[in-house]
Design a protein around this motif. Sequence first.
Motif, PDB file in Angstrom:
ATOM      1  N   GLU A 135     -88.149 -44.324  -6.716  1.00 42.05           N
ATOM      2  CA  GLU A 135     -86.818 -44.663  -6.224  1.00 42.05           C
ATOM      3  C   GLU A 135     -85.805 -43.630  -6.726  1.00 42.05           C
ATOM      4  O   GLU A 135     -86.035 -42.942  -7.722  1.00 42.05           O
ATOM      5  CB  GLU A 135     -86.400 -46.063  -6.670  1.00 42.05           C
ATOM      6  N   LEU A 136     -84.707 -43.530  -6.006  1.00 42.66           N
ATOM      7  CA  LEU A 136     -83.604 -42.648  -6.411  1.00 42.66           C
ATOM      8  C   LEU A 136     -82.676 -43.451  -7.321  1.00 42.66           C
ATOM      9  O   LEU A 136     -81.991 -44.362  -6.865  1.00 42.66           O
ATOM     10  CB  LEU A 136     -82.861 -42.134  -5.172  1.00 42.66           C
ATOM     11  N   VAL A 157     -88.339 -33.267 -12.151  1.00 39.75           N
ATOM     12  CA  VAL A 157     -87.124 -34.079 -12.043  1.00 39.75           C
ATOM     13  C   VAL A 157     -86.183 -33.416 -11.043  1.00 39.75           C
ATOM     14  O   VAL A 157     -85.857 -32.233 -11.175  1.00 39.75           O
ATOM     15  CB  VAL A 157     -86.415 -34.225 -13.406  1.00 39.75           C
ATOM     16  N   ILE A 158     -85.778 -34.172 -10.032  1.00 34.20           N
ATOM     17  CA  ILE A 158     -84.811 -33.698  -9.036  1.00 34.20           C
ATOM     18  C   ILE A 158     -83.529 -34.492  -9.230  1.00 34.20           C
ATOM     19  O   ILE A 158     -83.523 -35.724  -9.082  1.00 34.20           O
ATOM     20  CB  ILE A 158     -85.344 -33.885  -7.598  1.00 34.20           C
ATOM     21  N   ILE A 159     -82.439 -33.800  -9.586  1.00 38.38           N
ATOM     22  CA  ILE A 159     -81.160 -34.470  -9.786  1.00 38.38           C
ATOM     23  C   ILE A 159     -80.145 -33.939  -8.790  1.00 38.38           C
ATOM     24  O   ILE A 159     -80.035 -32.733  -8.570  1.00 38.38           O
ATOM     25  CB  ILE A 159     -80.633 -34.304 -11.234  1.00 38.38           C
ATOM     26  N   HIS A 160     -79.411 -34.859  -8.198  1.00 43.42           N
ATOM     27  CA  HIS A 160     -78.373 -34.520  -7.221  1.00 43.42           C
ATOM     28  C   HIS A 160     -77.013 -34.859  -7.820  1.00 43.42           C
ATOM     29  O   HIS A 160     -76.717 -36.020  -8.129  1.00 43.42           O
ATOM     30  CB  HIS A 160     -78.588 -35.323  -5.928  1.00 43.42           C
ATOM     31  N   ASN A 173     -78.212 -37.888  -0.395  1.00 41.17           N
ATOM     32  CA  ASN A 173     -78.662 -39.085  -1.118  1.00 41.17           C
ATOM     33  C   ASN A 173     -79.596 -39.937  -0.260  1.00 41.17           C
ATOM     34  O   ASN A 173     -80.582 -40.494  -0.750  1.00 41.17           O
ATOM     35  CB  ASN A 173     -77.464 -39.929  -1.546  1.00 41.17           C
ATOM     36  N   GLN A 174     -79.277 -40.028   1.026  1.00 42.37           N
ATOM     37  CA  GLN A 174     -80.133 -40.798   1.938  1.00 42.37           C
ATOM     38  C   GLN A 174     -81.516 -40.179   2.033  1.00 42.37           C
ATOM     39  O   GLN A 174     -82.536 -40.891   1.958  1.00 42.37           O
ATOM     40  CB  GLN A 174     -79.473 -40.838   3.319  1.00 42.37           C
ATOM     41  N   HIS A 175     -81.587 -38.862   2.170  1.00 46.00           N
ATOM     42  CA  HIS A 175     -82.889 -38.183   2.262  1.00 46.00           C
ATOM     43  C   HIS A 175     -83.661 -38.280   0.947  1.00 46.00           C
ATOM     44  O   HIS A 175     -84.879 -38.523   0.949  1.00 46.00           O
ATOM     45  CB  HIS A 175     -82.675 -36.710   2.625  1.00 46.00           C
ATOM     46  N   PHE A 183     -92.842 -39.743  -2.682  1.00 40.45           N
ATOM     47  CA  PHE A 183     -93.443 -38.964  -3.766  1.00 40.45           C
ATOM     48  C   PHE A 183     -93.103 -39.619  -5.112  1.00 40.45           C
ATOM     49  O   PHE A 183     -92.267 -39.109  -5.876  1.00 40.45           O
ATOM     50  CB  PHE A 183     -92.942 -37.517  -3.737  1.00 40.45           C
ATOM     51  N   PRO A 184     -93.740 -40.772  -5.407  1.00 35.49           N
ATOM     52  CA  PRO A 184     -93.401 -41.529  -6.630  1.00 35.49           C
ATOM     53  C   PRO A 184     -93.796 -40.843  -7.924  1.00 35.49           C
ATOM     54  O   PRO A 184     -93.395 -41.291  -8.997  1.00 35.49           O
ATOM     55  CB  PRO A 184     -94.169 -42.846  -6.439  1.00 35.49           C
ATOM     56  N   GLU A 185     -94.586 -39.773  -7.841  1.00 37.67           N
ATOM     57  CA  GLU A 185     -94.965 -39.063  -9.058  1.00 37.67           C
ATOM     58  C   GLU A 185     -93.841 -38.161  -9.567  1.00 37.67           C
ATOM     59  O   GLU A 185     -93.872 -37.693 -10.717  1.00 37.67           O
ATOM     60  CB  GLU A 185     -96.236 -38.232  -8.817  1.00 37.67           C
ATOM     61  N   ALA A 186     -92.832 -37.886  -8.728  1.00 38.73           N
ATOM     62  CA  ALA A 186     -91.673 -37.088  -9.125  1.00 38.73           C
ATOM     63  C   ALA A 186     -90.499 -38.015  -9.432  1.00 38.73           C
ATOM     64  O   ALA A 186     -90.391 -39.117  -8.897  1.00 38.73           O
ATOM     65  CB  ALA A 186     -91.298 -36.096  -8.022  1.00 38.73           C
ATOM     66  N   LYS A 187     -89.620 -37.528 -10.290  1.00 39.43           N
ATOM     67  CA  LYS A 187     -88.476 -38.341 -10.723  1.00 39.43           C
ATOM     68  C   LYS A 187     -87.224 -37.889  -9.964  1.00 39.43           C
ATOM     69  O   LYS A 187     -86.814 -36.731 -10.058  1.00 39.43           O
ATOM     70  CB  LYS A 187     -88.271 -38.178 -12.229  1.00 39.43           C
ATOM     71  N   PHE A 188     -86.646 -38.799  -9.197  1.00 35.66           N
ATOM     72  CA  PHE A 188     -85.447 -38.505  -8.412  1.00 35.66           C
ATOM     73  C   PHE A 188     -84.265 -39.281  -9.003  1.00 35.66           C
ATOM     74  O   PHE A 188     -84.317 -40.515  -9.103  1.00 35.66           O
ATOM     75  CB  PHE A 188     -85.629 -38.908  -6.950  1.00 35.66           C
ATOM     76  N   VAL A 189     -83.203 -38.561  -9.371  1.00 35.81           N
ATOM     77  CA  VAL A 189     -82.002 -39.205  -9.906  1.00 35.81           C
ATOM     78  C   VAL A 189     -80.766 -38.570  -9.263  1.00 35.81           C
ATOM     79  O   VAL A 189     -80.822 -37.454  -8.747  1.00 35.81           O
ATOM     80  CB  VAL A 189     -81.909 -39.094 -11.448  1.00 35.81           C
ATOM     81  N   LYS A 190     -79.658 -39.301  -9.340  1.00 40.22           N
ATOM     82  CA  LYS A 190     -78.377 -38.792  -8.834  1.00 40.22           C
ATOM     83  C   LYS A 190     -77.298 -39.148  -9.839  1.00 40.22           C
ATOM     84  O   LYS A 190     -77.421 -40.113 -10.604  1.00 40.22           O
ATOM     85  CB  LYS A 190     -78.059 -39.393  -7.466  1.00 40.22           C
ATOM     86  N   ALA A 191     -76.241 -38.360  -9.829  1.00 40.44           N
ATOM     87  CA  ALA A 191     -75.140 -38.602 -10.761  1.00 40.44           C
ATOM     88  C   ALA A 191     -73.841 -38.109 -10.136  1.00 40.44           C
ATOM     89  O   ALA A 191     -73.807 -37.048  -9.507  1.00 40.44           O
ATOM     90  CB  ALA A 191     -75.392 -37.913 -12.097  1.00 40.44           C
ATOM     91  N   ILE A 192     -72.767 -38.889 -10.324  1.00 39.74           N
ATOM     92  CA  ILE A 192     -71.449 -38.439  -9.866  1.00 39.74           C
ATOM     93  C   ILE A 192     -71.078 -37.207 -10.675  1.00 39.74           C
ATOM     94  O   ILE A 192     -71.165 -37.197 -11.906  1.00 39.74           O
ATOM     95  CB  ILE A 192     -70.402 -39.549 -10.032  1.00 39.74           C
ATOM     96  N   VAL A 193     -70.680 -36.174  -9.980  1.00 37.31           N
ATOM     97  CA  VAL A 193     -70.519 -34.866 -10.617  1.00 37.31           C
ATOM     98  C   VAL A 193     -69.506 -34.889 -11.764  1.00 37.31           C
ATOM     99  O   VAL A 193     -69.707 -34.224 -12.789  1.00 37.31           O
ATOM    100  CB  VAL A 193     -70.132 -33.796  -9.566  1.00 37.31           C
TER     101      VAL A 193
END
Length: 285
Positions: A135-136, A157-160, A173-175, A183-193
């Motif tokens: 999950e993101l 780790v992919i961070i947006h 963020n939607q994509h 791809f649950p083996e990779a870590k997806f995160v997001k953060a307000i800049v």
Amino acid sequence: MQVRVGTRRATPEHPVGLQLGPKPRDTNGEGGHRNRKGNQTVFVYDDPNEDTEWNDILRDFGILPPKEESKDEIEEMVLCLQKEAMVKPFEKMTLAQLKEAEDEFDEEDMQAIETYREKRLQEWKALKKKQKFGELREISGNQYVNEVTNAEKDVWVIIHLYRSSIPMCLLVNQHLSLLARKFPEAKFVKAIVNSCIQHYHDNCLPTIFVYKNGQIEAKFIGIIECGGINLKLEELEWKLAEVGAIQTDLEENPQKDIVDMMVSSIRNTSIHDDSDSSNSDNDTK
């Protein structure tokens, strides 16, 4: 096997007039060897299973045993599979089914089941460890070091970094949310800049950083590098796969046609400019 058939006058004791016994070989006649001596004929045959008329006659008189029937290969395969299913039915069971069926197995089966159960358990743990993200997730600036820089060893780790007022950030963020599930083996995160970097310019958004073992392996800064305002899911997937963050099943770059068109356009423009330059030089002369 050697068979001697002799002819003689039929008697009440021997109505058919057949005799058995070994005789020297002399090849003559179909299906065997024949030798004549006096009023006797001797046939010697080596393969009682050969399909000949003479062998059929000998079988009718009980001189040769019945012909062995060859088993059909498919029938043998089915029997083999049935046998394996009877010997090891637990190999097709889940861990819960094994628990319910314990009373139906003997001691030898239980030992094999215990080994098999342990193997399945280890496989399950390995799978859960590999697929522990999926999950993101939203993080704050004070979580950046622990969640991104100091993430687990060998985990991508992919961070947006985003701002919700920018439409392109919402699209990314939607994509990324869909890719996180794929791809649950990779870590997806997001953060307000603003929670991570103060006074970060809007022209640099969206920003995607790709980390592994505390190092930035790739970065996409701004709308153009992230793929443009019409960015498609497959295009972002390809970008992340190119840097090694995910293992995609896409066979080629979804933007290949667009890239080829751009290259062709640039090439044609260059040729046109060279032609104009050449004509200008000729006019000058």
